[in-house]
Design an enzyme around this catalytic site. Sequence first.
Site, PDB file in Angstrom:
ATOM      1  N   ASN A 110       0.813  -1.211   0.000  1.00 35.32           N
ATOM      2  CA  ASN A 110       0.000   0.000   0.000  1.00 35.32           C
ATOM      3  C   ASN A 110       0.849   1.263   0.000  1.00 35.32           C
ATOM      4  OD1 ASN A 110       0.815   0.534   2.676  1.00 35.32           O
ATOM      5  ND2 ASN A 110      -0.948  -0.530   3.534  1.00 35.32           N
ATOM      6  N   ILE A 111       0.171   2.405   0.004  1.00 33.04           N
ATOM      7  CA  ILE A 111       0.860   3.693  -0.123  1.00 33.04           C
ATOM      8  C   ILE A 111       1.807   3.951   1.040  1.00 33.04           C
ATOM      9  CG2 ILE A 111      -0.963   4.717  -1.529  1.00 33.04           C
ATOM     10  CD1 ILE A 111      -1.936   6.175   1.029  1.00 33.04           C
ATOM     11  N   CYS A 129      -7.742  -1.915  -6.935  1.00 36.83           N
ATOM     12  CA  CYS A 129      -7.044  -2.065  -5.664  1.00 36.83           C
ATOM     13  C   CYS A 129      -8.061  -1.733  -4.585  1.00 36.83           C
ATOM     14  CB  CYS A 129      -5.795  -1.193  -5.613  1.00 36.83           C
ATOM     15  SG  CYS A 129      -5.999   0.509  -6.182  1.00 36.83           S
ATOM     16  N   GLY A 180      -8.998   2.400  -6.344  1.00 41.20           N
ATOM     17  CA  GLY A 180      -8.801   2.307  -7.786  1.00 41.20           C
ATOM     18  C   GLY A 180      -8.147   3.508  -8.420  1.00 41.20           C
ATOM     19  N   ASP A 227      -4.593   4.429  -7.312  1.00 40.16           N
ATOM     20  CA  ASP A 227      -3.151   4.362  -7.081  1.00 40.16           C
ATOM     21  C   ASP A 227      -2.539   3.164  -7.811  1.00 40.16           C
ATOM     22  OD1 ASP A 227      -2.726   6.647  -5.432  1.00 40.16           O
ATOM     23  OD2 ASP A 227      -3.672   5.610  -3.767  1.00 40.16           O
TER      24      ASP A 227
END
Length: 761
Positions: free
Chosen positions: A357-358, A421, A424, A426
């Site tokens: 993830n980010i 994801c 939707g 990244d």
Amino acid sequence: MADKLRITKVEDVQVLSRGEISVVTLHLTPHHLVLVQTLGPPSARQAPSPNHRPTPVRTRESWIAYPMIAFCTFRPTPPGSALSSSIRLRCRDFKFLTLNFGDDRQARDVFESIKGATCRLGSIEKLYAFSYKPQPPEKRISGWEIYDAKAEWKRQGISDKGVDRGWRISKINIDYSFSPTYPALLAVPSTISDNTLNYAGRYRSRVRIPVLTYLHPVNNCSITRSSQPLAGLRGNRSIQDEKLVSACFSACATVDDGDTATSSTSRSSPASSQADLGPSSADGELSEAERLEDEMISSSTLEVVSEKPHVYGAQQHNLIVDARPTVNALAMQAVGLGSENMDHYKFATKAYLGIDNIHVMRESLAKVIEAIKDSDVSNLPPNRELLAKSGWLKHIAGLLDGAALIARQVGIQHSNVLIHCSDGWDRTSQLSALAQLLLDPYYRTIEGFIVLVEKDWLAFGHMFQHRSGFLNSEKWFSVQNDALAGSAIQPGGNGDGRGDAIENALLSAKRFFNKSNHSQDNIADPDGELLPFDDSPKGKKTSISKDSSADSEATKPKETSPVFHQFLDATYQLLRQFPTRFEFNERFLRRLLYHLYSCQYGTFLYNNEKSRKDARVQERTVSVWAYFLSNKEGFTNNDYDGGVIDDHVKGKERLIFPNLDKVRWWHEVFNRTDEEMNGPTNTVTERYLGNHTPRSGSPHSVLTGVETSGTATTTRQVSNGNTGGFASLREGMAGLGFGGKGIQGNKRSRDTKKEMEVEMQ
């Protein structure tokens, strides 16, 4: 802006960069920090001026746009000390500077001025883009007109005046009231009505329904994209969503006889394309990757109807790609979200790609910065062991691996792919855009790449403002009084946005059961799976489907992440591996990353198409594409071979696929040499990358299908026949070592547990 500046000029400032010292005059303008260095008198060979006046001395200027400053540390002069006050800067283009001042008050005024011009600016509309006056070459180019959604859909074979190739253009979102983060025009299956779209939208996070982004010109197979479904622990379903996804996967079979035919899958067919042919080796022997391609090609059957070839059998391999790690998707069920229950999507298979993830990506880049952060005080090479431990190259390889899977499904297996994801915007944008680079030579041209960025990043709502943090944060400015001040330069604090994955899942589930499902407490941050419980919004009932642009303009460090940077890095890897297949050069990518943060142009300033239209950026700012196109010669790859695509000639095929063994550091973007970053043989990096085995099982190939591993598994194996939300969560907990028969202790359990530890560590 001028009222934010306490001081506008400081002379005799000592600058330390790459271990070298220079003396400059520091100018603080409304939008830039300018360092002016005197280089000395003019050359003795320079002819005197006609009127015999002294020729001005030579100077060198370095301009730093305030938004480029990513971290700033001020070290005041200790009382009674002979040391100079200093300011240490890290810029977003990975330049490091230390400024030493003879006067402590001047140093403090400079620090406060920089702070006022960045994190205290207060509004996006005060950034440089809204006052920038373009040079004449840029004025002659209308950068805002390069991308036109209708024109791009027409290029792909879809018209807004009718039904083409099984698709139509819906105007259900023309005023952005349907889905504020989506583009105004949506390409949807021709068999699906707007009424069905309305109902389907209720089942997808932020109403980001499955819609088309790419239609393959050879076999009419599609790439669609969406956000995660609102499945929840109760296993909610939507008949309309299932119908929409099914229609997306069957649109290629609804093409009328008058439409363009798809090509044959036979190697002997003279009309076959790279979608049907693997590249031939020079000696006539097939490599392992080519042999795998042949096996996949043979799995598709061709049936001729009215002497026109139509690809059937592709329906056997349609794929839903969930970019997240499996356990993250399962944990999201606790907050009413999750992933598709494949018992209701039996026309497809699902793959979890395990892309982090980010928060993990932000921390990965922070570790890279840790390895190179002393480049202001030292000219020594970066710490290669720290570089390897950052996992950055592993993440880039993972993106390329996932994009290759999608490209193979569409281009070789004649199948359709739906990507999502969490929200939707990244990982979905990364995978979708990279897959299209692999599939379509058009997107490898300068104009095509611009269209790709506009379509899959800007129009589809990647949160550039949130991810880039244009207004900076107070947390990125610090005052340190000890002798080691400024030695640790890394934004975002200590592991912001992370936390223990198991605790997250349990606490999220607890909150879920304590509240009604309709409240949908926003424990999940945008596309970052989960926030630690203490960081989740308390007492706020935030609808998942509300427009994120309504949030405050202030930068939230936990929402920043180098998502677009990773896409450009992955593109660089392809450019490096295929130097004749791209019209643009490396400098084009590097300058694009620079202008993402410079805020000189309005292209990237907001989070979605609606926000940019509301702010009237096309009327009030200049497009960054005007800059690139007005200097096109400097961004053109001299080795580019833009000839006719010929799948029978090696080097001219339609499709390209990355070699994951050749992923290397993009040294130019970090202002280092290739040897400094990669070394003659970077054994440390190779050791860490050795843990990243391509899912195809071959170290020299990329993804060739959906397989059962710790990072790419089919949903049927994840759910193990238990389709309910409670069963899925129970199995997810079992995979983490919380008990549960049949899973705990086996290899899949260990892989999943390891995957989760990497995700949240």
